[in-house]
Design a protein around this motif. Sequence first.
Motif, short mmCIF file in Angstrom:
data_model
loop_
_atom_site.label_atom_id
_atom_site.label_comp_id
_atom_site.label_asym_id
_atom_site.label_seq_id
_atom_site.Cartn_x
_atom_site.Cartn_y
_atom_site.Cartn_z
N MET A 1 1.06 -1.11 0.16
CA MET A 1 0.19 -0.03 -0.07
C MET A 1 0.92 1.22 0.01
SD MET A 1 -3.48 0.91 1.78
CE MET A 1 -3.31 -0.31 3.07
N GLN A 2 0.55 2.37 -0.60
CA GLN A 2 1.23 3.64 -0.80
C GLN A 2 1.37 4.20 0.69
OE1 GLN A 2 0.15 5.24 -5.01
NE2 GLN A 2 -1.20 5.94 -3.61
N PHE A 3 2.36 4.81 0.99
CA PHE A 3 2.67 5.68 2.21
C PHE A 3 2.73 4.62 3.59
CE2 PHE A 3 0.40 8.41 -0.73
CZ PHE A 3 1.41 9.13 -1.05
N LYS A 4 2.60 3.47 3.34
CA LYS A 4 2.62 2.53 4.67
C LYS A 4 4.17 1.98 4.81
CE LYS A 4 -1.48 3.42 6.08
NZ LYS A 4 -1.55 4.71 5.27
N ALA A 5 4.87 2.45 5.56
CA ALA A 5 6.30 1.80 5.91
C ALA A 5 6.11 0.17 6.11
CB ALA A 5 7.03 2.21 7.25
N PHE A 6 7.06 -0.55 5.48
CA PHE A 6 6.87 -1.97 5.59
C PHE A 6 7.66 -2.50 7.10
CE2 PHE A 6 7.92 -3.04 0.86
CZ PHE A 6 6.72 -2.44 0.43
N GLU A 7 8.40 -1.59 7.65
CA GLU A 7 9.05 -1.99 9.01
C GLU A 7 9.17 -0.48 9.82
OE1 GLU A 7 12.73 -3.87 8.92
OE2 GLU A 7 12.17 -5.19 7.41
N PRO A 8 9.23 -0.73 11.24
CA PRO A 8 9.23 0.64 11.88
C PRO A 8 10.90 0.66 11.98
CG PRO A 8 8.87 -1.46 13.33
CD PRO A 8 8.84 -2.15 11.92
N ASN A 9 11.47 1.48 12.64
CA ASN A 9 13.18 1.89 12.83
C ASN A 9 13.70 2.21 11.58
OD1 ASN A 9 12.81 1.42 15.65
ND2 ASN A 9 12.74 -0.81 14.96
N ILE A 10 12.90 2.57 10.46
CA ILE A 10 13.69 3.13 9.16
C ILE A 10 13.65 4.49 9.26
CG2 ILE A 10 13.50 3.02 6.53
CD1 ILE A 10 13.79 0.24 7.54
N GLU A 11 14.74 5.04 8.58
CA GLU A 11 14.65 6.59 8.52
C GLU A 11 15.24 6.95 7.09
OE1 GLU A 11 16.36 8.19 12.62
OE2 GLU A 11 17.53 6.84 11.80
N VAL A 12 14.79 8.21 6.77
CA VAL A 12 15.10 8.62 5.55
C VAL A 12 16.23 9.79 5.53
CG1 VAL A 12 13.08 10.05 5.31
CG2 VAL A 12 13.96 9.46 3.02
N ASN A 13 16.93 10.03 4.54
CA ASN A 13 17.96 11.11 4.85
C ASN A 13 17.20 12.46 4.14
OD1 ASN A 13 18.14 11.10 1.98
ND2 ASN A 13 20.44 10.31 1.93
N GLY A 14 17.86 13.50 4.77
CA GLY A 14 17.22 15.13 4.50
C GLY A 14 17.42 15.23 2.80
N GLN A 15 18.46 14.71 2.34
CA GLN A 15 18.55 14.89 0.89
C GLN A 15 17.34 14.46 -0.09
OE1 GLN A 15 21.96 15.70 -0.88
NE2 GLN A 15 20.31 15.84 -2.41
N THR A 16 16.77 13.43 0.40
CA THR A 16 15.66 12.93 -0.14
C THR A 16 14.42 13.69 -0.02
OG1 THR A 16 16.41 10.42 -0.08
CG2 THR A 16 14.06 10.78 -0.25
N VAL A 17 14.29 14.09 1.40
CA VAL A 17 12.98 14.80 1.57
C VAL A 17 13.39 16.15 0.73
CG1 VAL A 17 11.75 16.37 3.46
CG2 VAL A 17 12.78 13.86 3.84
N TYR A 18 14.52 16.74 0.91
CA TYR A 18 14.72 17.91 0.02
C TYR A 18 14.34 17.94 -1.46
CZ TYR A 18 17.31 21.78 -2.56
OH TYR A 18 17.44 22.85 -3.29
N LEU A 62 6.54 9.54 5.49
CA LEU A 62 5.49 8.78 4.57
C LEU A 62 4.04 9.70 5.03
CD1 LEU A 62 6.62 5.22 4.33
CD2 LEU A 62 6.67 6.67 2.49
N GLN A 63 3.73 9.52 6.10
CA GLN A 63 2.43 10.32 6.60
C GLN A 63 2.23 11.40 6.00
OE1 GLN A 63 1.72 9.89 10.66
NE2 GLN A 63 2.17 7.86 10.84
N ALA A 64 3.42 12.46 6.30
CA ALA A 64 3.67 13.83 5.57
C ALA A 64 3.21 13.81 4.13
CB ALA A 64 4.67 14.52 6.19
N PHE A 65 4.03 12.81 3.53
CA PHE A 65 3.85 12.84 1.90
C PHE A 65 2.53 12.35 1.46
CE2 PHE A 65 6.55 11.01 -1.77
CZ PHE A 65 6.15 11.89 -2.60
N GLU A 66 1.95 11.52 2.25
CA GLU A 66 0.50 11.11 1.80
C GLU A 66 -0.54 12.33 2.00
OE1 GLU A 66 -1.43 8.08 4.45
OE2 GLU A 66 -2.73 7.61 2.74
#
Length: 197
Positions: A1-18, A62-66
């Motif tokens: 499903m879109q925007f639902k993380a597969f696992e907890p404890n994952i982080e994304v880097n600022g470069q990607t958000v930017y 992912l929640q914000a992106f949704e």
Amino acid sequence: MQFKAFEPNIEVNGQTVYAVVDGMGHFKSLGEKILLQAGIGEMKDGKYVIQMDGWYSHDKWLQAFENIAKQIGDPTLKQIGMKIPENAQFPPWVKDIDSAVKSIDIAYHMNHRKKDTVLFNPETGVMLEGIGHYGYERVEGKNLIISECKNPYPCAFDHGIITTMARKFELRATVAHDDSKPCRKNGADSCTYIITW
Ligand SMILES: [Zn+2]
């Protein structure tokens, strides 16, 4: 499903958000507002700032992106995806459409980490699981690549990323969403794209 993380404890880097925020065009301030509400980034001297080398909760992202996606719609989401590779640096082995499409999954893993460990180590070539994949399957003897995307990012966004990467070396490449396969927009956990040139 879109925007639902597969696992907890994952982080994304600022470069990607930017890169995503940068691709929003006139939806940028809306995106920044939603990200601030989610606790991603901060205001400094009246400007939205994200730490390029910072790490942020994948789940919150992912929640914000949704929330952002709901307001901007699929065509803009695809445009943002198309701009993502513009902010990226490519390894020297990316030299044709095959290596370009393959590199998406590697870049994807290099931009996410789990419990402080980045999910792809370019020195050892080891890739860790936790965020799904951007698939690559070349159909023998044909100018045809199938990419099954089993990851929590949205369908239209991935369509855009793959389109730009395919056209990096094959200007006339087209990328079609395989409507005969499951789609994340309908709650499935993957979408399949057909790349031809
Ligand atoms: Zn889809």
